[in-house]
Every structure is written in C-alpha cells, then in structure tokens.
Design a protein around this motif. Sequence first.
Motif, PDB file in Angstrom:
ATOM      1  N   TYR A 177      47.980  24.802  24.506  1.00  0.00           N
ATOM      2  CA  TYR A 177      46.732  24.451  25.183  1.00  0.00           C
ATOM      3  C   TYR A 177      45.490  24.972  24.462  1.00  0.00           C
ATOM      4  O   TYR A 177      44.385  24.470  24.692  1.00  0.00           O
ATOM      5  CB  TYR A 177      46.732  24.975  26.621  1.00  0.00           C
ATOM      6  CG  TYR A 177      47.592  24.184  27.575  1.00  0.00           C
ATOM      7  CD1 TYR A 177      48.036  22.908  27.262  1.00  0.00           C
ATOM      8  CD2 TYR A 177      47.948  24.710  28.815  1.00  0.00           C
ATOM      9  CE1 TYR A 177      48.814  22.185  28.139  1.00  0.00           C
ATOM     10  CE2 TYR A 177      48.731  23.995  29.712  1.00  0.00           C
ATOM     11  CZ  TYR A 177      49.165  22.723  29.361  1.00  0.00           C
ATOM     12  OH  TYR A 177      49.934  22.008  30.247  1.00  0.00           O
ATOM     13  N   ASP A 178      45.660  25.961  23.610  1.00  0.00           N
ATOM     14  CA  ASP A 178      44.504  26.512  22.900  1.00  0.00           C
ATOM     15  C   ASP A 178      43.849  25.500  21.964  1.00  0.00           C
ATOM     16  O   ASP A 178      42.729  25.717  21.495  1.00  0.00           O
ATOM     17  CB  ASP A 178      44.929  27.752  22.107  1.00  0.00           C
ATOM     18  CG  ASP A 178      45.297  28.921  23.019  1.00  0.00           C
ATOM     19  OD1 ASP A 178      44.743  28.987  24.135  1.00  0.00           O
ATOM     20  OD2 ASP A 178      46.137  29.749  22.639  1.00  0.00           O
ATOM     21  N   VAL A 179      44.539  24.393  21.694  1.00  0.00           N
ATOM     22  CA  VAL A 179      43.979  23.355  20.833  1.00  0.00           C
ATOM     23  C   VAL A 179      43.090  22.388  21.626  1.00  0.00           C
ATOM     24  O   VAL A 179      42.304  21.638  21.043  1.00  0.00           O
ATOM     25  CB  VAL A 179      45.118  22.578  20.123  1.00  0.00           C
ATOM     26  CG1 VAL A 179      45.772  21.575  21.057  1.00  0.00           C
ATOM     27  CG2 VAL A 179      44.623  21.876  18.879  1.00  0.00           C
ATOM     28  N   ILE A 180      43.191  22.428  22.944  1.00  0.00           N
ATOM     29  CA  ILE A 180      42.448  21.468  23.774  1.00  0.00           C
ATOM     30  C   ILE A 180      40.929  21.620  23.675  1.00  0.00           C
ATOM     31  O   ILE A 180      40.225  20.611  23.536  1.00  0.00           O
ATOM     32  CB  ILE A 180      42.922  21.540  25.245  1.00  0.00           C
ATOM     33  CG1 ILE A 180      44.363  21.023  25.342  1.00  0.00           C
ATOM     34  CG2 ILE A 180      42.004  20.713  26.157  1.00  0.00           C
ATOM     35  CD1 ILE A 180      44.955  21.082  26.746  1.00  0.00           C
ATOM     36  N   GLY A 191      49.260  21.608  16.666  1.00  0.00           N
ATOM     37  CA  GLY A 191      48.063  22.411  16.433  1.00  0.00           C
ATOM     38  C   GLY A 191      46.914  21.722  15.737  1.00  0.00           C
ATOM     39  O   GLY A 191      45.924  22.364  15.389  1.00  0.00           O
ATOM     40  N   ASN A 192      46.997  20.416  15.544  1.00  0.00           N
ATOM     41  CA  ASN A 192      45.968  19.676  14.815  1.00  0.00           C
ATOM     42  C   ASN A 192      45.048  18.953  15.792  1.00  0.00           C
ATOM     43  O   ASN A 192      45.337  17.833  16.221  1.00  0.00           O
ATOM     44  CB  ASN A 192      46.633  18.683  13.853  1.00  0.00           C
ATOM     45  CG  ASN A 192      45.655  18.083  12.864  1.00  0.00           C
ATOM     46  OD1 ASN A 192      44.494  17.834  13.201  1.00  0.00           O
ATOM     47  ND2 ASN A 192      46.116  17.848  11.650  1.00  0.00           N
ATOM     48  N   SER A 193      43.947  19.592  16.155  1.00  0.00           N
ATOM     49  CA  SER A 193      43.025  19.024  17.140  1.00  0.00           C
ATOM     50  C   SER A 193      42.406  17.713  16.668  1.00  0.00           C
ATOM     51  O   SER A 193      42.193  16.793  17.467  1.00  0.00           O
ATOM     52  CB  SER A 193      41.927  20.031  17.482  1.00  0.00           C
ATOM     53  OG  SER A 193      41.228  20.433  16.314  1.00  0.00           O
ATOM     54  N   LYS A 194      42.135  17.614  15.379  1.00  0.00           N
ATOM     55  CA  LYS A 194      41.547  16.387  14.838  1.00  0.00           C
ATOM     56  C   LYS A 194      42.517  15.222  14.971  1.00  0.00           C
ATOM     57  O   LYS A 194      42.121  14.107  15.355  1.00  0.00           O
ATOM     58  CB  LYS A 194      41.165  16.579  13.361  1.00  0.00           C
ATOM     59  CG  LYS A 194      40.426  15.395  12.769  1.00  0.00           C
ATOM     60  CD  LYS A 194      39.965  15.688  11.338  1.00  0.00           C
ATOM     61  CE  LYS A 194      39.190  14.493  10.765  1.00  0.00           C
ATOM     62  NZ  LYS A 194      38.729  14.774   9.376  1.00  0.00           N
ATOM     63  N   ALA A 195      43.789  15.459  14.680  1.00  0.00           N
ATOM     64  CA  ALA A 195      44.804  14.402  14.793  1.00  0.00           C
ATOM     65  C   ALA A 195      45.000  13.990  16.247  1.00  0.00           C
ATOM     66  O   ALA A 195      45.165  12.791  16.543  1.00  0.00           O
ATOM     67  CB  ALA A 195      46.124  14.883  14.198  1.00  0.00           C
TER      68      ALA A 195
END
Length: 204
Positions: free
Chosen positions: A31-34, A150-154
């Motif tokens: 969730y830290d990637v949200i 872990g890839n927020s951009k993707a």
Amino acid sequence: VNRNKIRNRLGIQKNQIMLLSVGRYHVKKGYDVIPDTVKLLKRGGANIKWVIVGKSLNLLENKFKELNIFNDVILLDEMGSNKETTNFPCDELIEIYKAADVFVMTSILETYGMVLLEAMASRLPIVSTDAEGCKHVVNDGVNGLIVPVGNSKAIANAIKKIINNHELKSELISNGYKKAQMHDWSIIKEMYLKILIEVVLIGI
C-alpha cells in the motif's frame, strides 16, 4: 445493486473514477506505493477517488496528508462476514466492489489473490502486480493488466490504460468474470470429489 446510491454514500462524484483495493494494512500488501500512484494520476488529469478497505489503514493517513492527497482517498475499516450466512465477503463489501470502476492489487506477496477473484466476480477490470499469488490468478492482457511490484508509474499507466480504452476494459471484465465462474462451488466440489475418488482408488 444501485451503484449511484452506494457511490453517493461514499461521497464519490458521478464523474470520478472509483479505484478499489481490499486488504489489511501490511507491508506485503504494498500500500505504500498508493500515495505516489495517486499523485501521478492527478498530475495526468485523472479525476479519481481511491477506496481502500481493510484493518489498520490509519497507518496510511499521515502519508496521504503529507502529500496533500488525503481527500483523494477513502479508508474504510475491514468489514466482517455475512451475518446471515457463512458466505464471504459480506454484503456491504460486495456493494463496494460493484460500485467501483477498477480494482487495484498492489501486493508484494500473496498466498493466493482471493480478492482478485472477488473483483472479477463483481465484473471489475483488474490492475495487479506480478507478485507471487497474484500473477497466477491474473493473465496479463486477458483478464487484467500485470505491472511490476512497487512501480507506481506502471500502476498509474495501467489504470489510465483501462480508463481510456473502453474496448479493453470490457474485454478484461468479460474474461475476468469467466475466470471467477470457474471457481464457483458447483465446479470446485466436482474437482474435490474427483481427487478424493482418485485417492481412495490409489489406496485400494
């Protein structure tokens, strides 16, 4: 269900895209990637509201507030089982599934992505990481879109791809629903029965 009624209850506007994630706050849920994903989506002009359902989500609040995006998310406490039956999830959570537009799985690790099947059964398009336990449920480009852990951009790009491509969205929903149907008890019980018969015959 009445989608508009549910969305109004949650405070989601008609023109907003409702993203949904389900699961308690734990490092393995990713969730830290949200927060960064929300920032990227907003920067790209997407009008979204991200609903997260699960235990201990208050641990995420400060991060959202620091980035000034707390108003773009809704954190809901974990919902219990159906009081009248032993079916899961509960009716309230089913309504939230059906009110959403895209289901997002940010997990780093899962034993099995049961919530992915719940989302598919609710006719939601899926964006999921390629984590163990998730990639075995979602077939990239068929019943969902797979992105690196872990890839927020993707994750943001995959969400935008679904939002902007109605044909793709419909295809993912249709194939996902078929996948969920394959886990219906009427089918699963026959598989269990077959295994039991084979075990008994081998024992004999």
